[in-house]
Motif scaffolding. Structure first.
Motif, short mmCIF file in Angstrom:
data_model
loop_
_atom_site.label_atom_id
_atom_site.label_comp_id
_atom_site.label_asym_id
_atom_site.label_seq_id
_atom_site.Cartn_x
_atom_site.Cartn_y
_atom_site.Cartn_z
N ASP A 80 -16.55 29.60 47.50
CA ASP A 80 -17.17 28.82 47.89
C ASP A 80 -18.49 28.14 48.33
OD1 ASP A 80 -14.14 27.43 47.42
OD2 ASP A 80 -13.68 28.16 49.84
N SER A 81 -19.25 29.04 48.35
CA SER A 81 -20.68 28.83 49.35
C SER A 81 -21.66 29.62 48.75
CB SER A 81 -20.25 29.76 50.89
OG SER A 81 -19.99 31.75 50.59
N ASP A 82 -21.95 30.71 47.75
CA ASP A 82 -23.04 31.78 47.53
C ASP A 82 -23.73 29.87 46.49
OD1 ASP A 82 -23.72 34.30 46.10
OD2 ASP A 82 -24.91 33.23 44.87
N PRO A 83 -25.35 30.23 46.04
CA PRO A 83 -25.86 28.93 46.16
C PRO A 83 -26.13 28.96 44.62
CG PRO A 83 -27.35 30.45 47.26
CD PRO A 83 -25.50 30.82 47.20
N ALA A 84 -25.92 30.29 43.67
CA ALA A 84 -25.79 30.42 42.35
C ALA A 84 -24.66 30.47 41.83
CB ALA A 84 -26.46 32.51 42.49
N GLN A 85 -24.64 29.40 40.47
CA GLN A 85 -23.19 28.85 39.93
C GLN A 85 -23.24 29.95 38.97
OE1 GLN A 85 -24.29 26.62 37.49
NE2 GLN A 85 -21.78 26.33 35.66
N GLU A 86 -23.86 31.35 38.94
CA GLU A 86 -23.30 32.05 37.75
C GLU A 86 -22.19 33.41 38.64
OE1 GLU A 86 -28.10 32.53 38.52
OE2 GLU A 86 -26.37 31.53 38.36
N VAL A 87 -23.18 32.78 40.17
CA VAL A 87 -22.58 34.73 40.78
C VAL A 87 -20.65 33.79 41.20
CG1 VAL A 87 -22.31 35.44 43.23
CG2 VAL A 87 -24.75 34.77 42.09
N ARG A 88 -20.94 32.07 41.40
CA ARG A 88 -19.68 31.67 41.95
C ARG A 88 -18.89 31.65 41.14
NH1 ARG A 88 -23.19 27.37 43.78
NH2 ARG A 88 -22.83 26.01 41.79
N GLU A 89 -19.69 31.42 38.87
CA GLU A 89 -18.26 32.04 38.12
C GLU A 89 -18.01 33.15 38.19
OE1 GLU A 89 -20.49 28.47 35.29
OE2 GLU A 89 -21.02 30.28 34.82
N THR A 90 -18.76 33.95 38.49
CA THR A 90 -18.27 35.41 38.20
C THR A 90 -17.52 36.03 39.17
OG1 THR A 90 -20.45 36.74 37.99
CG2 THR A 90 -19.17 38.27 38.14
N CYS A 91 -17.73 35.35 40.66
CA CYS A 91 -15.73 35.32 41.60
C CYS A 91 -15.16 34.73 41.01
CB CYS A 91 -16.62 34.80 43.34
SG CYS A 91 -17.66 35.25 44.46
N GLU A 92 -14.65 33.66 40.73
CA GLU A 92 -13.85 32.90 39.81
C GLU A 92 -13.05 34.18 39.03
OE1 GLU A 92 -12.30 29.45 36.67
OE2 GLU A 92 -14.67 29.45 37.53
N LEU A 93 -13.85 34.66 38.29
CA LEU A 93 -13.24 35.64 36.74
C LEU A 93 -13.07 37.28 37.71
CD1 LEU A 93 -16.26 35.78 34.73
CD2 LEU A 93 -13.93 35.29 33.95
N ALA A 94 -13.01 37.44 39.02
CA ALA A 94 -13.11 38.53 39.53
C ALA A 94 -11.74 38.58 39.94
CB ALA A 94 -14.06 39.45 40.79
N LEU A 95 -11.25 37.18 40.76
CA LEU A 95 -10.74 36.73 41.74
C LEU A 95 -9.73 36.53 40.65
CD1 LEU A 95 -11.39 33.77 44.26
CD2 LEU A 95 -10.60 35.98 44.64
N GLN A 96 -10.01 35.83 39.15
CA GLN A 96 -8.46 35.90 38.28
C GLN A 96 -8.44 37.40 37.71
OE1 GLN A 96 -6.74 33.05 37.87
NE2 GLN A 96 -5.84 34.48 37.02
#
Length: 318
Positions: free
Chosen positions: A122-138
């Motif tokens: 929800d909060s990381d300013p970098a899109q590539e980090v946010r997308e990685t969090c999405e992957l890791a969560l799933q």
């Protein structure tokens, strides 16, 4: 890496282990040689190699720091969670390092990291980090569902000896369907990754062509993983597309970094010449990747394992 090499690394003496740990953290040494130490240590168990890799996540080289975080994830080191948490939360660090910390959480697979990943999503300013969090969560949630269902099909080590960020897709029955899913910008990142790994495991010409086509994706994260997969496949059909990525001054450094390493794996004459040219790139992630790729290629061509750290003028030879 051969079985014999693994056995040799596993039987590393305490003296050599200490040498490798110290060498990894010595910023005065060439980056390619420090990678030799890192690749050796990731095959070892115990507190000393783990501690050295943990310390390396804060190295001044973003390339080495991100590789250390990747190694801790591949080793599925629960003891590294606190350090990886600190790395992911530290917005002063390069996004490629924070991304790798998030991916490591997915590889480790502990659901204790879910709240952290949700905050960063929800909060990381970098899109590539946010997308990685999405992957890791799933990935973590999928593992939890499989465990609850007592399902023995949980993803483990891939045919390419990697802990992948997503399990290969099983719902698509054809390469054309997988290609459509991979190229669909409206689909979630986990679905697209799942299609990518299914195509990689297929490995046929049509599958490789689909993977190459996805280098036109809008997501730097997806493109960097595509380049990584093309390096795993070592298919010369990808050489031109990867070369174009490396030459593109507007491309994200994390994508160019993976393209460089993939070109080193493909290792045709044109790829090698391009890597030599870009060892002088002003972006350290790119220049250092080219140096490491060329060093790995030199070791392979000489019949030596890159994981072995051969030191000239040293009393210890590994």
């Amino acid at each position: 890496m051969s079985v014999d090499s693994l056995n040799d690394v596993a039987s590393c003496s305490p003296k050599m282990e200490k040498f490798l740990c110290e060498f990894l953290l010595d910023s005065t040494q060439p980056i390619s040689e420090r990678f030799r130490a890192l690749f050796s240590l990731r095959n070892l168990k115990g507190p000393a190699p783990r501690t050295s890799l943990i310390l390396a996540t804060r190295d001044s080289s973003n390339l080495l720091a991100h590789e250390a975080a990747f190694a801790l994830g591949q080793m599925q080191e629960l003891e590294a969670i606190l350090t990886l948490t600190s790395v992911l939360n530290d917005l002063s660090l390069h996004p490629i390092v924070r991304h790798e910390a998030a991916e490591a959480f997915g590889a480790i697979g502990s659901d204790s990291n879910v709240s952290l990943l949700k905050r960063s999503l929800d909060s990381d300013p970098a899109q590539e980090v946010r997308e990685t969090c999405e992957l890791a969560l799933q990935r973590i949630l999928n593992l939890k569902d499989l465990a609850a269902a007592d399902d023995s099909t949980a993803p483990g080590i891939s045919p390419f000896m990697s802990v992948d960020p997503a399990a290969p897709a099983t719902s698509c029955s054809s390469v054309d369907q997988l290609r459509e899913l991979l190229l669909d910008e409206e689909k979630g990142m986990y679905e697209r990754y799942a299609a990518l790994f299914a195509l990689r495991n297929d490995g046929g010409n049509k599958a490789v062509a689909a993977i190459i086509d996805s280098l036109g994706s809008k997501s730097a994260l997806l493109k960097h993983e595509v380049a990584y997969v093309l390096g795993q496949l070592q298919d010369k059909a990808a050489s031109a597309a990867l070369s174009n990525i490396l030459r593109d001054v507007n491309e994200h450094p994390m994508v160019k970094h993976e393209a460089a390493e993939a070109l080193g794996s493909i290792a045709d004459d044109q790829s090698v010449a391009l890597l030599e040219e870009f060892t002088a790139d002003p972006e350290a992630l790119v220049s250092q990747s080219c140096q490491v790729a060329l060093s790995m290629l030199e070791a392979e061509r000489s019949g030596k394992s890159f994981e072995f750290l051969f030191m000239r003028n040293a009393t210890v030879v590994y």
